[in-house]
Design a protein around this motif. Structure first.
Motif, mmCIF file in Angstrom:
data_model
loop_
_atom_site.group_PDB
_atom_site.id
_atom_site.type_symbol
_atom_site.label_atom_id
_atom_site.label_comp_id
_atom_site.label_asym_id
_atom_site.label_seq_id
_atom_site.Cartn_x
_atom_site.Cartn_y
_atom_site.Cartn_z
ATOM 1 N N LEU A 223 0.856 -1.185 0.000
ATOM 2 C CA LEU A 223 0.000 0.000 0.000
ATOM 3 C C LEU A 223 0.892 1.235 0.000
ATOM 4 N N CYS A 224 0.792 2.040 -1.052
ATOM 5 C CA CYS A 224 1.685 3.189 -1.221
ATOM 6 C C CYS A 224 0.880 4.488 -1.344
ATOM 7 N N PRO A 225 0.442 5.055 -0.213
ATOM 8 C CA PRO A 225 -0.301 6.325 -0.261
ATOM 9 C C PRO A 225 0.561 7.427 -0.867
ATOM 10 N N ALA A 226 -0.090 8.349 -1.548
ATOM 11 C CA ALA A 226 0.638 9.464 -2.164
ATOM 12 C C ALA A 226 -0.373 10.507 -2.603
ATOM 13 N N LEU A 227 0.112 11.704 -2.879
ATOM 14 C CA LEU A 227 -0.769 12.710 -3.458
ATOM 15 C C LEU A 227 -1.369 12.160 -4.750
ATOM 16 N N PRO A 228 -2.655 12.403 -5.012
ATOM 17 C CA PRO A 228 -3.288 11.871 -6.223
ATOM 18 C C PRO A 228 -2.929 12.693 -7.456
ATOM 19 N N THR A 229 -1.624 12.747 -7.750
ATOM 20 C CA THR A 229 -1.092 13.531 -8.862
ATOM 21 C C THR A 229 -0.126 12.669 -9.669
ATOM 22 N N ARG A 230 0.341 13.181 -10.804
ATOM 23 C CA ARG A 230 1.350 12.457 -11.587
ATOM 24 C C ARG A 230 2.610 12.229 -10.756
ATOM 25 N N GLN A 231 3.059 13.290 -10.069
ATOM 26 C CA GLN A 231 4.262 13.154 -9.262
ATOM 27 C C GLN A 231 4.040 12.161 -8.132
ATOM 28 N N GLY A 232 2.861 12.203 -7.542
ATOM 29 C CA GLY A 232 2.542 11.253 -6.482
ATOM 30 C C GLY A 232 2.576 9.825 -6.987
ATOM 31 N N GLY A 233 2.020 9.583 -8.170
ATOM 32 C CA GLY A 233 2.033 8.238 -8.747
ATOM 33 C C GLY A 233 3.430 7.784 -9.110
ATOM 34 N N TYR A 234 4.236 8.714 -9.621
ATOM 35 C CA TYR A 234 5.624 8.418 -9.980
ATOM 36 C C TYR A 234 6.400 7.968 -8.740
ATOM 37 N N GLU A 235 6.262 8.727 -7.658
ATOM 38 C CA GLU A 235 7.014 8.407 -6.439
ATOM 39 C C GLU A 235 6.491 7.140 -5.772
ATOM 40 N N ALA A 236 5.180 6.942 -5.797
ATOM 41 C CA ALA A 236 4.600 5.745 -5.178
ATOM 42 C C ALA A 236 5.040 4.486 -5.910
ATOM 43 N N LEU A 237 5.115 4.544 -7.223
ATOM 44 C CA LEU A 237 5.544 3.375 -7.990
ATOM 45 C C LEU A 237 7.021 3.051 -7.718
ATOM 46 N N GLN A 238 7.838 4.100 -7.576
ATOM 47 C CA GLN A 238 9.245 3.873 -7.235
ATOM 48 C C GLN A 238 9.359 3.147 -5.899
ATOM 49 N N ARG A 239 8.561 3.542 -4.928
ATOM 50 C CA ARG A 239 8.584 2.878 -3.614
ATOM 51 C C ARG A 239 8.119 1.438 -3.731
ATOM 52 N N LEU A 240 7.091 1.225 -4.536
ATOM 53 C CA LEU A 240 6.545 -0.126 -4.687
ATOM 54 C C LEU A 240 7.585 -1.073 -5.297
ATOM 55 N N LEU A 241 8.326 -0.577 -6.278
ATOM 56 C CA LEU A 241 9.309 -1.426 -6.949
ATOM 57 C C LEU A 241 10.481 -1.803 -6.042
ATOM 58 N N ASP A 242 10.662 -1.053 -4.967
ATOM 59 C CA ASP A 242 11.758 -1.356 -4.038
ATOM 60 C C ASP A 242 11.365 -2.395 -2.986
ATOM 61 N N VAL A 243 10.087 -2.792 -2.987
ATOM 62 C CA VAL A 243 9.608 -3.791 -2.028
ATOM 63 C C VAL A 243 9.950 -5.190 -2.540
#
Length: 338
Positions: A223-243
């Motif tokens: 579960l990767c909460p983030a601002l509901p923006t392009r930048q938020g999605g970009y950063e959340a996906l980076q975190r997800l890939l590190d799991v």
């Protein structure tokens, strides 16, 4: 002897009535666009009004009648094209009914939202359509109702209450998206974007319900909460890939988050649709042209806007009717990303 219709300075409605050979009330109805007057008569009145130089002061007429043809529309995040599509639907429906929109953008500020709504009240708006900023208290509904101004809340609910509402079945939408990925064989599925509020909670609930249906344990690290923006999605996906172990798919809070996630996957050299699956939510027109085209939960933003406007028009015409609701049933738009 024919009445003179030469242009005159400061021509009045009485001048138009006299020159057209009709009553003052008939002229008023024509200028207000009433369908009660025969088109032949209405055309004659309009032609005479133009010839004598009469200019209709709509603001003065509204002050006399204590009514308005303006509907205030308050949006929380105009940077998200979802709301642009919603606004197009609202305006299209209101224009057909003879209303115009007065739009304000709050940028998720409850304080600014209060100011613009007070301003719209002072401008004698006939009604308010609101997508609440995050943190808006449920008491706002009763406050606006005390003003005597019809209110339609859209997209984000304000909890239980007797207010009109237009939105979508958020839990069902993310359930459908997650279930689709599970049926495709994915087991490590992330949930990207969003942070708080009724919409976030409902969409997360749908994700969890699908996992539960397939008897899979929820993994908090996915579960990767983030601002509901392009930048938020970009950063959340980076975190997800590190799991570790790595996820193979993600359901996103909205389409903008998903588009940011696509950019992050591209930077990592991960082939979307083959090595990693992405599902969005909203049904933005732009998702058909992303790279690759984005699979999404379609709630038809333009139609949702039209529905919100329709609720307002019905409330204005029938002030004492019971609570009005529109809840869009989501549909999956499956494309190359999933």
């Amino acid at each position: 002897m024919a009445k003179s219709t030469a242009p005159r300075k400061n021509a009045t409605i009485l001048d138009v009535a006299s020159a057209a050979g009709v009553s003052k009330s008939t002229v008023s109805l024509v200028l207000n666009g009433s369908p009660l007057i025969k088109e032949e008569t209405a055309a004659r009145v309009r032609e005479v009004a133009a010839r004598v130089g009469y200019v209709y002061n709509r603001r003065a007429a509204q002050m006399r009648s204590q009514s308005s043809n303006v509907i205030g529309v308050v949006i929380n995040d105009l940077m998200n094209p979802f709301f642009a599509e919603v606004l197009v639907g609202i305006e299209r429906k209101l224009v057909e009914a003879g209303f115009i929109t007065l739009m304000a953008h709050t940028n998720e500020s409850v304080e600014l939202q209060t100011k613009v709504m007070q301003s719209m009240r002072e401008q004698n708006a006939a009604g308010l359509i609101l997508c609440p900023a995050l943190g808006t208290p449920a008491t706002l509904v009763k406050e606006v109702q005390a003003w005597g101004i019809p209110l339609v809340v859209m997209v984000r609910s304000l909890g239980k209450g007797s207010y009109d509402y237009a939105g979508s079945d958020n839990a069902l939408g993310t359930f459908m998206a997650t279930n689709h990925l599970l049926e495709k064989g994915h087991r490590r599925i992330g949930f990207l974007g969003g942070q708080s509020g009724a919409v976030f909670n409902d969409r997360l609930e749908g994700y969890r319900a699908a996992m539960k249906k397939h008897r899979l344990k929820e993994h908090p690290e996915l579960l990767c909460p983030a601002l509901p923006t392009r930048q938020g999605g970009y950063e959340a996906l980076q975190r997800l890939l590190d799991v570790e172990p790595q996820a193979s798919a993600a359901v996103c809070y909205n389409d903008i988050t998903a588009l940011g996630a696509l950019a992050a996957l591209g930077e990592r050299g991960i082939a979307v649709g083959r090595d990693f699956a992405i599902m969005g939510f909203d049904g933005l027109l732009d998702t058909a042209h992303s790279n690759p085209p984005l699979s999404t939960v379609d709630i038809r933003p333009g139609a949702l806007g039209e529905a919100a406007a329709s609720l307002m028009l019905e409330r204005l015409s029938k002030p004492n009717t019971a609570r009005l609701r529109y809840v869009a049933t989501p549909e999956l738009l499956l494309r190359a990303s999933a």
